[in-house]
Structures are given as C-alpha cells and as structure tokens.
Design an enzyme around this catalytic site. Structure first.
Site, PDB file in Angstrom:
ATOM      1  CB  SER A 159      48.601  53.149  33.503  1.00  0.00           C
ATOM      2  OG  SER A 159      48.966  52.067  32.674  1.00  0.00           O
ATOM      3  CD  GLU A 165      43.359  42.548  30.821  1.00  0.00           C
ATOM      4  OE1 GLU A 165      42.893  41.940  31.790  1.00  0.00           O
ATOM      5  OE2 GLU A 165      44.144  43.520  30.928  1.00  0.00           O
ATOM      6  CD  GLU A 224      39.497  49.485  32.476  1.00  0.00           C
ATOM      7  OE1 GLU A 224      40.101  49.678  33.525  1.00  0.00           O
ATOM      8  OE2 GLU A 224      39.306  48.362  31.989  1.00  0.00           O
ATOM      9  N   GLY A 236      43.984  48.310  37.898  1.00  0.00           N
ATOM     10  CA  GLY A 236      44.537  46.959  37.721  1.00  0.00           C
ATOM     11  C   GLY A 236      45.791  46.806  38.560  1.00  0.00           C
ATOM     12  N   GLY A 237      46.937  46.963  37.920  1.00  0.00           N
ATOM     13  CA  GLY A 237      48.245  46.733  38.563  1.00  0.00           C
ATOM     14  C   GLY A 237      48.382  47.345  39.945  1.00  0.00           C
ATOM     15  CG  HIS A 282      38.748  44.154  31.535  1.00  0.00           C
ATOM     16  ND1 HIS A 282      39.882  43.837  30.819  1.00  0.00           N
ATOM     17  CD2 HIS A 282      39.117  45.078  32.451  1.00  0.00           C
ATOM     18  CE1 HIS A 282      40.896  44.536  31.310  1.00  0.00           C
ATOM     19  NE2 HIS A 282      40.459  45.299  32.299  1.00  0.00           N
ATOM     20  CG  ASN A 309      40.272  43.812  36.897  1.00  0.00           C
ATOM     21  OD1 ASN A 309      40.250  42.648  37.301  1.00  0.00           O
ATOM     22  ND2 ASN A 309      40.300  44.122  35.602  1.00  0.00           N
ATOM     23  CD1 TRP A 310      42.152  42.861  43.351  1.00  0.00           C
ATOM     24  CD2 TRP A 310      42.421  40.861  44.338  1.00  0.00           C
ATOM     25  NE1 TRP A 310      42.028  43.036  44.701  1.00  0.00           N
ATOM     26  CE2 TRP A 310      42.186  41.824  45.341  1.00  0.00           C
ATOM     27  CE3 TRP A 310      42.614  39.534  44.712  1.00  0.00           C
ATOM     28  CZ2 TRP A 310      42.146  41.497  46.693  1.00  0.00           C
ATOM     29  CZ3 TRP A 310      42.564  39.208  46.067  1.00  0.00           C
ATOM     30  CH2 TRP A 310      42.344  40.182  47.039  1.00  0.00           C
ATOM     31  CE  LYS A 311      43.736  44.094  34.612  1.00  0.00           C
ATOM     32  NZ  LYS A 311      44.400  44.724  33.482  1.00  0.00           N
TER      33      LYS A 311
HETATM   34  P1  PGA Z   1      45.913  48.780  34.839  1.00  0.00           P
HETATM   35  O1  PGA Z   1      44.590  47.933  34.472  1.00  0.00           O
HETATM   36  O2  PGA Z   1      45.564  49.684  35.978  1.00  0.00           O
HETATM   37  O3  PGA Z   1      46.932  47.741  35.206  1.00  0.00           O
HETATM   38  O4  PGA Z   1      46.283  49.525  33.612  1.00  0.00           O
HETATM   39  C1  PGA Z   1      43.326  48.528  34.485  1.00  0.00           C
HETATM   40  C2  PGA Z   1      42.277  47.511  34.084  1.00  0.00           C
HETATM   41  O5  PGA Z   1      42.541  46.670  33.232  1.00  0.00           O
HETATM   42  O6  PGA Z   1      41.152  47.546  34.602  1.00  0.00           O
END
Ligand code: PGA
Length: 251
Positions: A214, A98, A168, A235-236, A96, A9-11
């Site tokens: 994470s 967010e 998550e 994500g990151g 998600h 997930n590049w966000k």
């Molecule tokens: P993260 O994000 O790996 O940076 O914790 C995961 C996500 O939001 O899907």
C-alpha cells in the site's frame, strides 16, 4: 549511499492497449523530471515485449513478475529465465506473497528460482513478509529470518550484490493498511542485520531493501526517508501513471 529503486508490480492487469497507454504516460512524465532513483516496471508476460520497445531510450527498466527455474521443456504454462532475458528483462520478482499463498510456492522453490535467475543474468527482486496472524503472534522476525535464510541459501556475496530484497508485510498488500514507517524500518534493519551475519557487513550495507504494501504518493516520502528503506515495490498505485510518478517524485 545506496541507490533508491522504485518498482511497479502490475500483477495481472493491463492488456496491450492499456500497457501502451500507461507506459507512454509514464515515460512522458519521467522525461520532464531529473530522476535520482532507478525505476522498474513489471508488466504481465504478455506485455513484456511491447514494454521493452516502449521504454527504449528512457530511464525505465523492465522486470517480470515470476519465472520457472528449469531451462526449457515440458512445463506447460511456465516461462524460463532466458526467455525473460531475451525479451529485455533485467529484473524478475520472485517469492511474492501472492505466489507463496495462492500458488503454494515454498522457500526451497523460490531459492531455485533465485539461483536460476542469477545464472541467467537476471536480477531477482526477492520478496519476504509476514502475515497478520504471524505479526500478531509475535513471530515476525522468525518468519523473516526463515524466508531470508532459505531464499538466499547457497548464494555467494557476489550473487547478493545482484539481488534486491523487498519487505512486504502480507497484511499491508492491497489492503490500504501501510506499515508505519517505524514498523517497516524495524524489519528492514533486522533484514540488514541478517545479511550482515550471513554474508558480511559490506554486503548488508550495499543491498537495496524495498518496502512494499500500500505505498502511495502521500506515504512514500515518510517511508523512504527511513534509514534502511531504499525503495518501494508498488502494486495498486503503479497502475496509474500519476500515482506511480508521484511515488517516484517523492523518492
Ligand atoms: P500494493 O501491492 O501496493 O497494492 O499493496 C504491493 C505488492 O504486492 O507488491
């Protein structure tokens, strides 16, 4: 045996040039390895078309990070399921945390989006997870149960076959704090039980449940070796080809 699915997930990251660089490295890194997992990237809307071209001929699949449930019309700033499908997306992340916390998305809206995605031949990656306060007050299972039941409300067992669930924990997203493999396994097992009760044992046995929060190359293996963890939503660590490849290799 369930398949393993690693999704990135590049966000809100990567312009066209950065997208091109990242995908080139990723595709190059993958072709050297035998892959025994499914790999999905979810770039921002602006990079979807470019990404669809760059992944042609590779094992990488394309997903989007969100969509709206209406077909078309006066919904400024929104993107429809058929637009995503037409751009080459196979998957779409929905619900998600967010989207829930920053943009106020509620279970009912997420449910509408899931239904629209399915009827448009897109596979939802449906996210659920509790906040730190919820975990600390001992209501994790209650929260997850509500999100799963309302998000999947009105779906058939056949629909469920096209869905991936991503657990998550909100407190683990982007914080560097990963759930321990035990903590994650516990919730994954609980989600599978919910699916078994709501649909069937066979549906629960089949459904891919990813862990997200994470995930890094050095914790991926332990998390993925848990019985009910069938992949990762990253994500990151998906923003650098080396670390995303590291997670794929761990899988
Ligand atoms: P993260 O994000 O790996 O940076 O914790 C995961 C996500 O939001 O899907």
């Amino acid at each position: 045996m369930r398949r393993i699915v690693i999704a990135g997930n590049w966000k809100m990251n990567n312009n066209l040039e950065e997208s091109q660089n990242l995908i080139s490295k990723l595709v190059e890194g993958l072709s050297k390895d035998k892959m025994n997992c499914e790999v999905i990237i979810c770039p921002p809307y602006t990079s979807l078309s470019l990404s669809a071209n760059l992944i042609k001929g590779s094992m990488v699949k394309l997903g989007a990070q969100n969509m709206y449930f209406e077909e078309s019309g006066a919904f400024t700033g929104e993107i429809s399921a058929s637009m995503l499908k037409g751009t080459g997306c196979e998957y779409v992340i929905l619900g998600h945390s967010e989207r829930r916390s920053i943009f106020g998305e509620k279970d009912e809206l997420i449910n509408k989006k899931i239904k629209k995605a399915l009827s448009s031949d897109l596979k939802p990656i449906f996210c659920v997870g509790e906040t730190l306060a919820e975990r600390e007050s001992g209501v994790t299972n209650e929260i997850i149960k509500g999100q799963v039941h309302e998000g999947l409300n009105g779906l058939s067992e056949n629909d469920l076959g096209k869905i991936i669930i991503a657990y998550e924990p909100v407190w683990a997203i982007g914080t560097g704090k990963t759930a321990t493999p035990n903590q994650a396994q516990e919730v994954h097992e609980f989600i599978r039980k919910l699916i078994s009760d709501k649909f069937s044992f066979a549906a629960a046995d089949r459904i891919v449940i990813q862990y997200g929060g994470s995930v890094k190359p050095d914790n991926a293996k332990e998390l993925l070796s848990q019985k009910d963890i069938d992949g990762a939503l990253v994500g990151g660590a998906c923003l650098k080809a080396e670390s995303f490849l590291g997670i794929i290799n761990a899988a």
